[in-house]
Motif scaffolding. Structure first.
Motif, PDB file in Angstrom:
ATOM      1  N   GLY A   1      49.193  48.658  49.230  1.00  0.00           N
ATOM      2  CA  GLY A   1      49.245  47.209  49.396  1.00  0.00           C
ATOM      3  C   GLY A   1      48.550  46.510  48.255  1.00  0.00           C
ATOM      4  N   ALA A   2      49.307  45.789  47.431  1.00  0.00           N
ATOM      5  CA  ALA A   2      48.735  45.070  46.303  1.00  0.00           C
ATOM      6  C   ALA A   2      47.786  43.977  46.790  1.00  0.00           C
ATOM      7  CB  ALA A   2      49.844  44.454  45.443  1.00  0.00           C
ATOM      8  N   ASP A   3      46.808  43.640  45.943  1.00  0.00           N
ATOM      9  CA  ASP A   3      45.825  42.618  46.320  1.00  0.00           C
ATOM     10  C   ASP A   3      46.495  41.349  46.839  1.00  0.00           C
ATOM     11  OD1 ASP A   3      43.995  44.412  45.381  1.00  0.00           O
ATOM     12  OD2 ASP A   3      43.253  43.171  43.732  1.00  0.00           O
ATOM     13  N   GLU A   4      47.522  40.900  46.119  1.00  0.00           N
ATOM     14  CA  GLU A   4      48.164  39.633  46.467  1.00  0.00           C
ATOM     15  C   GLU A   4      48.836  39.707  47.834  1.00  0.00           C
ATOM     16  OE1 GLU A   4      47.522  40.034  42.206  1.00  0.00           O
ATOM     17  OE2 GLU A   4      48.529  41.315  43.662  1.00  0.00           O
ATOM     18  N   VAL A   5      49.460  40.841  48.123  1.00  0.00           N
ATOM     19  CA  VAL A   5      50.115  41.017  49.417  1.00  0.00           C
ATOM     20  C   VAL A   5      49.078  41.010  50.538  1.00  0.00           C
ATOM     21  CG1 VAL A   5      51.438  42.638  50.836  1.00  0.00           C
ATOM     22  CG2 VAL A   5      52.082  42.261  48.449  1.00  0.00           C
ATOM     23  N   LEU A   6      47.973  41.732  50.330  1.00  0.00           N
ATOM     24  CA  LEU A   6      46.931  41.786  51.355  1.00  0.00           C
ATOM     25  C   LEU A   6      46.315  40.415  51.592  1.00  0.00           C
ATOM     26  CD1 LEU A   6      45.175  45.146  50.423  1.00  0.00           C
ATOM     27  CD2 LEU A   6      46.821  44.721  52.253  1.00  0.00           C
ATOM     28  N   ARG A   7      46.113  39.661  50.524  1.00  0.00           N
ATOM     29  CA  ARG A   7      45.547  38.313  50.695  1.00  0.00           C
ATOM     30  C   ARG A   7      46.485  37.435  51.526  1.00  0.00           C
ATOM     31  NH1 ARG A   7      43.622  39.034  45.099  1.00  0.00           N
ATOM     32  NH2 ARG A   7      41.347  39.199  45.187  1.00  0.00           N
TER      33      ARG A   7
ATOM     34  N   TYR B   1      41.527  55.318  37.143  1.00  0.00           N
ATOM     35  CA  TYR B   1      42.257  55.409  38.412  1.00  0.00           C
ATOM     36  C   TYR B   1      42.016  54.183  39.293  1.00  0.00           C
ATOM     37  CZ  TYR B   1      44.668  57.898  42.147  1.00  0.00           C
ATOM     38  OH  TYR B   1      45.576  58.271  43.108  1.00  0.00           O
ATOM     39  N   SER B   2      40.900  53.492  39.088  1.00  0.00           N
ATOM     40  CA  SER B   2      40.590  52.352  39.953  1.00  0.00           C
ATOM     41  C   SER B   2      41.638  51.253  39.857  1.00  0.00           C
ATOM     42  CB  SER B   2      39.206  51.787  39.621  1.00  0.00           C
ATOM     43  OG  SER B   2      39.193  51.165  38.342  1.00  0.00           O
ATOM     44  N   THR B   3      42.340  51.178  38.724  1.00  0.00           N
ATOM     45  CA  THR B   3      43.400  50.175  38.597  1.00  0.00           C
ATOM     46  C   THR B   3      44.526  50.453  39.586  1.00  0.00           C
ATOM     47  OG1 THR B   3      44.492  51.432  36.823  1.00  0.00           O
ATOM     48  CG2 THR B   3      42.865  49.812  36.165  1.00  0.00           C
ATOM     49  N   VAL B   4      44.754  51.730  39.889  1.00  0.00           N
ATOM     50  CA  VAL B   4      45.808  52.100  40.830  1.00  0.00           C
ATOM     51  C   VAL B   4      45.521  51.527  42.206  1.00  0.00           C
ATOM     52  CG1 VAL B   4      46.919  54.061  41.989  1.00  0.00           C
ATOM     53  CG2 VAL B   4      46.318  54.215  39.561  1.00  0.00           C
ATOM     54  N   MET B   5      44.253  51.542  42.604  1.00  0.00           N
ATOM     55  CA  MET B   5      43.891  51.117  43.948  1.00  0.00           C
ATOM     56  C   MET B   5      44.089  49.632  44.185  1.00  0.00           C
ATOM     57  SD  MET B   5      43.330  53.871  45.364  1.00  0.00           S
ATOM     58  CE  MET B   5      42.993  53.093  46.943  1.00  0.00           C
ATOM     59  N   ARG B   6      44.275  48.860  43.117  1.00  0.00           N
ATOM     60  CA  ARG B   6      44.575  47.435  43.288  1.00  0.00           C
ATOM     61  C   ARG B   6      46.037  47.234  43.700  1.00  0.00           C
ATOM     62  NH1 ARG B   6      40.779  44.297  40.528  1.00  0.00           N
ATOM     63  NH2 ARG B   6      41.671  42.579  41.718  1.00  0.00           N
ATOM     64  N   ILE B   7      46.832  48.323  43.655  1.00  0.00           N
ATOM     65  CA  ILE B   7      48.263  48.249  43.985  1.00  0.00           C
ATOM     66  C   ILE B   7      48.612  49.177  45.134  1.00  0.00           C
ATOM     67  CG2 ILE B   7      50.608  48.554  43.085  1.00  0.00           C
ATOM     68  CD1 ILE B   7      49.437  48.058  40.276  1.00  0.00           C
TER      69      ILE B   7
ATOM     70  N   GLN C   1      35.392  48.637  43.752  1.00  0.00           N
ATOM     71  CA  GLN C   1      35.369  49.902  43.030  1.00  0.00           C
ATOM     72  C   GLN C   1      35.647  49.705  41.547  1.00  0.00           C
ATOM     73  OE1 GLN C   1      34.271  52.588  44.124  1.00  0.00           O
ATOM     74  NE2 GLN C   1      35.384  54.413  43.474  1.00  0.00           N
ATOM     75  N   GLN C   2      36.627  48.897  41.236  1.00  0.00           N
ATOM     76  CA  GLN C   2      36.941  48.661  39.826  1.00  0.00           C
ATOM     77  C   GLN C   2      35.791  47.924  39.133  1.00  0.00           C
ATOM     78  OE1 GLN C   2      40.516  46.361  39.038  1.00  0.00           O
ATOM     79  NE2 GLN C   2      40.816  47.407  37.087  1.00  0.00           N
ATOM     80  N   ARG C   3      35.205  46.969  39.824  1.00  0.00           N
ATOM     81  CA  ARG C   3      34.101  46.197  39.243  1.00  0.00           C
ATOM     82  C   ARG C   3      32.883  47.077  38.979  1.00  0.00           C
ATOM     83  NH1 ARG C   3      33.620  42.987  43.194  1.00  0.00           N
ATOM     84  NH2 ARG C   3      31.614  43.564  44.107  1.00  0.00           N
ATOM     85  N   VAL C   4      32.541  47.931  39.952  1.00  0.00           N
ATOM     86  CA  VAL C   4      31.348  48.771  39.822  1.00  0.00           C
ATOM     87  C   VAL C   4      31.552  49.858  38.773  1.00  0.00           C
ATOM     88  CG1 VAL C   4      29.894  50.426  41.036  1.00  0.00           C
ATOM     89  CG2 VAL C   4      30.517  48.285  42.140  1.00  0.00           C
ATOM     90  N   LEU C   5      32.717  50.469  38.750  1.00  0.00           N
ATOM     91  CA  LEU C   5      32.987  51.494  37.745  1.00  0.00           C
ATOM     92  C   LEU C   5      33.011  50.899  36.348  1.00  0.00           C
ATOM     93  CD1 LEU C   5      35.725  53.497  39.670  1.00  0.00           C
ATOM     94  CD2 LEU C   5      33.444  54.326  39.068  1.00  0.00           C
ATOM     95  N   GLY C   6      33.511  49.668  36.232  1.00  0.00           N
ATOM     96  CA  GLY C   6      33.470  48.986  34.938  1.00  0.00           C
ATOM     97  C   GLY C   6      32.037  48.758  34.486  1.00  0.00           C
ATOM     98  N   LEU C   7      31.154  48.405  35.416  1.00  0.00           N
ATOM     99  CA  LEU C   7      29.740  48.243  35.082  1.00  0.00           C
ATOM    100  C   LEU C   7      29.155  49.573  34.624  1.00  0.00           C
ATOM    101  CD1 LEU C   7      27.123  46.627  34.972  1.00  0.00           C
ATOM    102  CD2 LEU C   7      26.819  47.071  37.422  1.00  0.00           C
ATOM    103  N   GLY C   8      29.546  50.650  35.291  1.00  0.00           N
ATOM    104  CA  GLY C   8      29.072  51.965  34.876  1.00  0.00           C
ATOM    105  C   GLY C   8      29.485  52.297  33.447  1.00  0.00           C
TER     106      GLY C   8
ATOM    107  N   LEU D   1      41.256  45.808  50.564  1.00  0.00           N
ATOM    108  CA  LEU D   1      41.115  44.788  49.528  1.00  0.00           C
ATOM    109  C   LEU D   1      39.693  44.764  48.987  1.00  0.00           C
ATOM    110  CD1 LEU D   1      42.303  42.352  47.967  1.00  0.00           C
ATOM    111  CD2 LEU D   1      41.597  40.918  49.894  1.00  0.00           C
ATOM    112  N   ALA D   2      38.712  44.793  49.871  1.00  0.00           N
ATOM    113  CA  ALA D   2      37.315  44.756  49.431  1.00  0.00           C
ATOM    114  C   ALA D   2      36.957  46.014  48.651  1.00  0.00           C
ATOM    115  CB  ALA D   2      36.388  44.606  50.637  1.00  0.00           C
ATOM    116  N   TYR D   3      37.402  47.163  49.144  1.00  0.00           N
ATOM    117  CA  TYR D   3      37.079  48.427  48.478  1.00  0.00           C
ATOM    118  C   TYR D   3      37.674  48.483  47.072  1.00  0.00           C
ATOM    119  CZ  TYR D   3      37.675  53.293  47.117  1.00  0.00           C
ATOM    120  OH  TYR D   3      37.696  54.465  46.400  1.00  0.00           O
TER     121      TYR D   3
END
Length: 406
Positions: A374-380, A365-371, A331-338, A325-327
């Motif tokens: 294990g999707a973010d919501e499931v992991l939470r 591809y970082s959007t894929v890792m949110r799903i 990853q999406q946040r940092v790549l978006g900043l890039g 979940l943290a990764y």
């Protein structure tokens, strides 16, 4: 807790660093160029063989099974050093080493361990994951692919159904497969786990065209596929426990190989700003990157702790979901900043720029890792219920037989 290397760990790191310096450069992937999947697969196999020949694969596996019998901490150290090189270490290799081998080692028979572990470490056998289905993604236990005993007294199983998002299934040798073998019990209890030869008659893979332009994922159709009972992993009905072993390995390995923040730090340092400064001199940029780097370092230490638990035979359980979940979110946040640091050039890169195409691809591809995994919501939900002890969500299907669900 002291996060510095002990003298023994420092010596191991130096040994790993020296070996990698001598062998890794010949296997590095070209920057800014997307290879054909067959070429990338061949490179992945070659690197796995190089690791095996150098006694750097399967570090935590027993020596009798082709590994080195080392600790989880040493495996993390090697992954850190290996991550400094751009090596062919994608799903094509990691599904085998990070998902298939852990479940075979824990739930398989001695014969299955001898058959699959060493050849996988050598790159002779590669794996795909046959889990998700069109109606069973985040709720994996809702899967409908069904296996029944063959009626010829062979003990074989006949499988029919469909899987989706099967990474590299069109090129891999074997698949880890979970199916439903009993519909008269609640959904989590009627599952059984198999390994399946992807060349078995009745298996058809159809590549899925992705937004990135690649086709790493597949739909996989199984029509009257015959699987010997010798390929069953664990007991009949033990499929969910096997799945949890696989997913723990997948989540625990998230982001293990290289820093996602350091390349963006370097990008900010070389991106011009006003008055001759760089974007790294911008306070908001520095704060965002410092926050991400601190989070990444904390996750690395937490990950080392969980890997040590695994090496001791302990089960981190839902704690592994915290890593993934943290990764994924970072990853999406940092790549978006890039992408933002690049400005318009992040959309239309100079043909001579080899960095930006990789940044674009990774951001998409970082959007894929949110799903995936294990999707973010499931992991939470899992973390809330199983780590923090909070009340679980209301589940209307908890004790209902699968064949009675609407």
């Amino acid at each position: 807790m002291d996060f510095n290397d002990t003298p023994a760990e420092a010596a191991f790191r130096a040994e790993a660093r020296s070996w990698l310096a001598a062998h890794a450069p010949a296997h590095e992937m070209p920057v800014g160029i997307k290879l054909e999947d067959t070429d990338e697969a061949a490179r992945g196999r070659a690197w796995m063989r190089e690791l095996f020949d150098g006694e750097w694969s399967g570090l935590t596996f027993p020596k009798a099974l082709g590994g080195r019998g080392l600790s989880g901490v040493e495996a993390v150290i090697f992954a850190e050093e290996e991550g400094k090189y751009n090596l062919p270490k994608g799903p094509f290799t990691s599904i085998g080493t990070g998902m298939a081998l852990p479940v075979i080692a824990k739930h398989g028979t001695e014969e299955q361990r001898r058959t699959f572990i060493e050849p996988t470490l050598k790159g002779e056998i590669t794996w795909c994951q046959l889990f998700s289905e069109p109606a069973a993604g985040s709720d994996l236990a809702a899967l409908r692919t069904k296996a029944v005993r063959a009626d010829d007294d062979s003990g074989d199983w006949i499988v029919n159904g469909q899987k989706v998002w099967s990474s590299w299934a069109h090129l891999t040798d074997w698949g880890i497969l979970v199916v439903r073998t009993d519909t008269a019990v609640p959904k989590h209890k009627g599952l059984t786990f198999f390994v399946v030869d992807m060349k078995t008659p009745g298996i058809e893979t159809r590549p899925i065209r992705q937004i990135s332009g690649m086709s790493e994922f597949n739909e996989t159709f199984l029509t009257d596929v015959r699987i010997p009972d010798a390929n069953r992993i664990g007991a009949v009905g033990e499929g969910w426990a096997c799945c949890m072993t696989v997913l723990m390995g997948e989540r625990l390995g998230s982001g293990a190989h290289r820093s996602g923040v350091e390349p963006i730090l370097d990008l900010a340092a070389r991106t011009p700003a006003e008055d001759g400064a760089t974007m790294l001199d911008d306070k908001a940029v520095r704060l965002a990157l410092a926050d991400a780097l601190a989070e990444e370092q904390g996750e690395r230490f937490f990950q080392a702790r969980l890997r040590t638990m695994v090496s001791r035979g302990e089960n981190p359980g839902a704690l592994a979901g915290m890593i993934k979940l943290a990764y994924a979110t970072r990853q999406q946040r940092v790549l978006g900043l890039g992408m933002e640091l690049q400005g318009l050039s992040s959309i239309a890169a100079d043909p001579a720029d080899s960095f930006t195409p990789d940044l674009q691809y990774d951001y998409i591809y970082s959007t894929v890792m949110r799903i995936a995994g294990g999707a973010d919501e499931v992991l939470r939900n899992q973390i809330a219920e199983r780590v923090l002890g909070m009340p679980g969500e209301i589940r209307m299907d908890k004790d209902v037989p699968f064949d009675r669900l609407k």
